[in-house]
Design an enzyme around this catalytic site. Structure first.
Site, PDB file in Angstrom:
ATOM      1  N   GLU A  56       0.871  -1.169   0.000  1.00  0.00           N
ATOM      2  CA  GLU A  56       0.000   0.000   0.000  1.00  0.00           C
ATOM      3  C   GLU A  56       0.908   1.219   0.000  1.00  0.00           C
ATOM      4  O   GLU A  56       1.814   1.322   0.830  1.00  0.00           O
ATOM      5  CB  GLU A  56      -0.891   0.005   1.248  1.00  0.00           C
ATOM      6  CG  GLU A  56      -1.824   1.204   1.224  1.00  0.00           C
ATOM      7  CD  GLU A  56      -2.761   1.302   2.428  1.00  0.00           C
ATOM      8  OE1 GLU A  56      -2.648   0.478   3.355  1.00  0.00           O
ATOM      9  OE2 GLU A  56      -3.595   2.229   2.415  1.00  0.00           O
ATOM     10  N   ARG A  68       5.807 -12.841   9.880  1.00  0.00           N
ATOM     11  CA  ARG A  68       6.402 -11.522   9.687  1.00  0.00           C
ATOM     12  C   ARG A  68       7.824 -11.506  10.192  1.00  0.00           C
ATOM     13  O   ARG A  68       8.157 -12.170  11.168  1.00  0.00           O
ATOM     14  CB  ARG A  68       5.633 -10.517  10.544  1.00  0.00           C
ATOM     15  CG  ARG A  68       4.562  -9.769   9.872  1.00  0.00           C
ATOM     16  CD  ARG A  68       3.932  -8.833  10.899  1.00  0.00           C
ATOM     17  NE  ARG A  68       4.119  -7.467  10.477  1.00  0.00           N
ATOM     18  CZ  ARG A  68       3.426  -6.913   9.495  1.00  0.00           C
ATOM     19  NH1 ARG A  68       2.524  -7.596   8.829  1.00  0.00           N
ATOM     20  NH2 ARG A  68       3.644  -5.658   9.161  1.00  0.00           N
ATOM     21  N   LYS A  80       4.752   0.722   9.250  1.00  0.00           N
ATOM     22  CA  LYS A  80       4.761   2.009   8.550  1.00  0.00           C
ATOM     23  C   LYS A  80       4.157   3.108   9.407  1.00  0.00           C
ATOM     24  O   LYS A  80       4.601   4.247   9.366  1.00  0.00           O
ATOM     25  CB  LYS A  80       3.976   1.875   7.239  1.00  0.00           C
ATOM     26  CG  LYS A  80       4.826   1.312   6.128  1.00  0.00           C
ATOM     27  CD  LYS A  80       4.086   1.327   4.818  1.00  0.00           C
ATOM     28  CE  LYS A  80       3.152   0.149   4.736  1.00  0.00           C
ATOM     29  NZ  LYS A  80       2.524  -0.021   3.428  1.00  0.00           N
TER      30      LYS A  80
HETATM   31  P1  ATP Z   1       3.077  -2.227   8.028  1.00  0.00           P
HETATM   32  O1  ATP Z   1       2.590  -3.085   9.129  1.00  0.00           O
HETATM   33  O2  ATP Z   1       4.519  -1.869   8.129  1.00  0.00           O
HETATM   34  O3  ATP Z   1       2.227  -1.038   7.788  1.00  0.00           O
HETATM   35  P2  ATP Z   1       1.749  -3.561   5.928  1.00  0.00           P
HETATM   36  O4  ATP Z   1       1.627  -5.022   5.985  1.00  0.00           O
HETATM   37  O5  ATP Z   1       0.579  -2.758   6.259  1.00  0.00           O
HETATM   38  O6  ATP Z   1       3.019  -3.152   6.752  1.00  0.00           O
HETATM   39  P3  ATP Z   1       1.743  -3.409   3.094  1.00  0.00           P
HETATM   40  O7  ATP Z   1       2.147  -2.305   2.223  1.00  0.00           O
HETATM   41  O8  ATP Z   1       0.318  -3.780   3.162  1.00  0.00           O
HETATM   42  O9  ATP Z   1       2.271  -3.076   4.542  1.00  0.00           O
HETATM   43  O10 ATP Z   1       2.640  -4.682   2.823  1.00  0.00           O
HETATM   44  C1  ATP Z   1       2.952  -5.210   1.559  1.00  0.00           C
HETATM   45  C2  ATP Z   1       3.337  -6.642   1.748  1.00  0.00           C
HETATM   46  O11 ATP Z   1       4.467  -6.754   2.597  1.00  0.00           O
HETATM   47  C3  ATP Z   1       2.233  -7.420   2.406  1.00  0.00           C
HETATM   48  O12 ATP Z   1       2.052  -8.630   1.695  1.00  0.00           O
HETATM   49  C4  ATP Z   1       2.726  -7.663   3.794  1.00  0.00           C
HETATM   50  O13 ATP Z   1       2.196  -8.853   4.305  1.00  0.00           O
HETATM   51  C5  ATP Z   1       4.230  -7.689   3.618  1.00  0.00           C
HETATM   52  N1  ATP Z   1       4.909  -7.303   4.846  1.00  0.00           N
HETATM   53  C6  ATP Z   1       4.746  -6.167   5.550  1.00  0.00           C
HETATM   54  N2  ATP Z   1       5.498  -6.157   6.653  1.00  0.00           N
HETATM   55  C7  ATP Z   1       6.180  -7.328   6.672  1.00  0.00           C
HETATM   56  C8  ATP Z   1       7.119  -7.936   7.570  1.00  0.00           C
HETATM   57  N3  ATP Z   1       7.509  -7.306   8.685  1.00  0.00           N
HETATM   58  N4  ATP Z   1       7.613  -9.149   7.256  1.00  0.00           N
HETATM   59  C9  ATP Z   1       7.222  -9.768   6.132  1.00  0.00           C
HETATM   60  N5  ATP Z   1       6.342  -9.271   5.249  1.00  0.00           N
HETATM   61  C10 ATP Z   1       5.815  -8.060   5.511  1.00  0.00           C
HETATM   62 MG    MG Z   2      -1.194  -2.582   5.360  1.00  0.00          MG
END
Ligand code: ATP
Ligand code: MG
Length: 556
Positions: free
Chosen positions: A34, A259, A269
């Site tokens: 995102e 994760r 983020k």
């Molecule tokens: P955040 O929690 O940092 O806001 P998010 O999951 O909301 O991260 P996205 O932009 O939705 O961020 O993530 C894109 C992809 O990266 C998703 O498939 C998510 O599952 C993966 N992802 C995000 N954080 C991690 C992590 N710490 N380890 C592994 N994969 C991750």
């Molecule tokens: Mg997200």
């Protein structure tokens, strides 16, 4: 933790699917960020996994922006994400997609779901929806709007789309089961009214899809085979499948993995954006940030990050990885390819009284003992040099093998020197160290085989260049900054130290932004983007002390 895990559980699933010809031999993944912040090292894991699986099985991987929420998303983030994925070394070819480009199709499918009697417009407020949802132990309560006629739902939904209703006054909800043991199945919201412009769609839409509704459709439209996501979505998988089953459209397989978390930092983020917005760091690419942009600016290489991610493995549980492992990976990489140079970070002057005033010798210095092809360079030596202040002690303790009164040490690549006197200023601080050199020890080896225990790095005072060097510590003082209610209380006040009066050997004069070096005895350094011709600025990437190797030795 093994250094190199063999096949991970996702690869096993993919291989089984290939064996059974489940998707006609196709493997198609996607990385779906995102654009509401910069990518961090946790995302690097998802990137390496998705692109890596595609690469390994001759498949494809899409880069898809999951841009369904106009409130927090923007072009700056899109740009940075594209740059970061490329920099990590991955290629989506012509498969760059935006979820917002699917809004029309998503809307049509929502209409279809309404026509099937599987979705309805609800007038409950957010708060009421929550109250009606029930709990893990108690069933929910049906919305009074649940049994609106299909015609009424179609009419209201279209008017939602046309902007006729206030924000928050209506939602579109799936009609599933308010007593379902999984709360996500209790009539989840599919659309909400948000009257804000979207960074790509402008003012075209007044309703925006939720993650649950949008994500399965995005995957389906792109014919994804294996939709890899993090564990928090495991409870949503049943809904993901329900939507696609009701619509009778192509259904990918969702697979969840653990994760990645890192000690001494936060990977969210939302939290990283607080650090940026409230000025705890200097932007998303601050070299202390665990963002890809921050790591890149700090001097990390894509190879080291990929190596790190691979070593952390892929598992079905979340993990917290020691920051020292990340540092170990960059050290291993740079040990092979960074040239060794000399830089004095906290200088004190040494005067070699028996060395002629005007003389300059250009000495040979090996660029990298780990890489015989790296060759040699010339470094100037003359009567006045700088050494590190900490490399001299007037009254040294036992086992201090550096310079002290009447002690002899080796100057790297140069000569043996012996301290004969010390000059101090009016505050008693050492101003100059007076030494004599042994002309018979050129190159740093005495003719008579006399041994010294200490070898110091140094620079010629007449030739050196001034620089600023930035030293970093972890951003947080605790291994788990989140263990307290407010992670900000664990910020490390000493995470950045700027040394403004450093002296570098002259070969570094033309170093370019992003170039990396080993400063002998001091660590690996990278030229920062703040550098100017007048004042080079270097970031310390990492020290030379490998705490991970120590931890590992203890374990094995
Ligand atoms: P955040 O929690 O940092 O806001 P998010 O999951 O909301 O991260 P996205 O932009 O939705 O961020 O993530 C894109 C992809 O990266 C998703 O498939 C998510 O599952 C993966 N992802 C995000 N954080 C991690 C992590 N710490 N380890 C592994 N994969 C991750
Ligand atoms: Mg997200």
């Amino acid at each position: 933790m093994p250094d190199k895990p063999s096949k991970n559980f996702i690869e096993e699933i993919v291989e089984k699917d290939l064996d059974e010809n489940r998707y006609e031999g196709r493997v198609h993944t996607r990385f779906p960020p995102e654009p509401n912040g910069y990518l961090h090292i946790g995302h690097a894991k998802s990137i390496c996994l998705n692109f890596g699986i595609a690469e390994k099985y001759n498949g494809k991987c899409n880069l898809r922006f999951d841009d369904t929420n106009p409130l927090k998303e923007g072009k700056e983030y899109v740009k940075s994400i594209i740059e970061d994925v490329k920099w990590l070394g991955f290629d989506w070819e012509d498969r760059l997609f935006f979820a917002s480009d699917y809004f029309e199709r998503m809307y049509e499918l929502a209409v279809e779901l309404i026509k099937k009697g599987k979705a309805y417009v609800c007038d409950l407020s957010n708060e009421e929806i929550r109250q009606y949802r029930g709990t893990l132990t108690q069933p929910g309560k049906e919305s009074p709007y649940r049994n609106r006629s299909i015609e009424e739902n179609l009419d209201l939904f279209e008017r939602m789309k046309n902007g006729e209703f206030e924000e928050g006054s209506k939602t579109l909800r799936a009609k599933i089961d308010m007593a379902h043991p999984n709360l996500n199945m209790r009539d989840p919201v599919m659309y909400r009214i948000i009257k804000k412009p979207h960074y790509r769609q402008g003012n075209k839409w007044y309703i925006y899809p939720t993650y649950d509704w949008a994500h399965c459709l995005e995957d389906s439209f792109e014919l994804i085979t294996h939709s890899l996501c993090t564990l928090e979505f495991a409870d949503h998988r049943i809904l993901y499948e329900w939507f696609l089953d009701q619509l009778e459209i192509y259904k990918p397989q969702q697979i969840e993995f653990g994760r990645l978390n890192l000690t001494y930092t936060v990977l969210s983020k939302r939290k990283l954006s607080i650090l940026v917005k409230e000025g705890y760091v200097n932007g998303w690419d601050d070299p202390r940030m665990p963002t890809i942009a921050g790591l890149r600016r700090r001097g990390y290489t894509p190879e080291a990050i990929r190596d790190f991610v691979e070593r952390t493995g892929v598992s079905r549980t979340d993990s917290v990885v020691d920051y020292a492992l990340l540092e170990h990976c960059i050290r291993e990489d740079l040990n092979k390819r960074a040239n060794r140079v000399m830089a004095v970070l906290n200088p004190v002057k040494v005067i070699i009284e028996n060395y002629p005033e005007d003389k300059v010798e250009w000495l040979d210095a090996e660029n990298n003992p780990e890489d015989k092809n790296a060759g040699f360079r010339k470094i100037p030596f003359c009567r006045e040099i700088y050494i590190e202040r900490e490399d001299f002690m007037e009254d040294p303790p036992k086992k201090y093998f550096r310079l002290a009164p009447d002690r002899e040490v080796r100057l790297k690549h140069a000569y043996y020197i012996r301290c004969v006197d010390v000059k101090k200023d009016e505050n008693g601080e050492i101003k100059e160290i007076i030494c004599r050199y042994d002309p018979d020890s050129k190159g740093g080896w005495s003719k008579d085989g006399r041994k010294v225990k200490g070898t110091l790095h140094w620079v010629s005072a007449r030739h050196c260049i001034d620089a600023e060097v930035r030293l970093y510590e972890h951003l947080f003082t605790k291994e788990n900054p989140d263990e307290d209610e407010d992670f900000l209380q664990n910020i490390n006040p000493n995470s950045l130290v700027m040394l403004k009066n450093c002296k570098l050997e002259p070969s570094l004069k033309d170093a370019k932004v992003g170039e990396r070096f080993q400063f002998l005895r001091k660590g690996y350094f990278c030229v920062d983007k703040d550098s100017t011709a007048e004042k080079p600025v270097f970031n310390r990437i990492v020290t030379l002390k490998d705490s991970w190797a120590k931890i590992k030795n203890k374990l094995t």
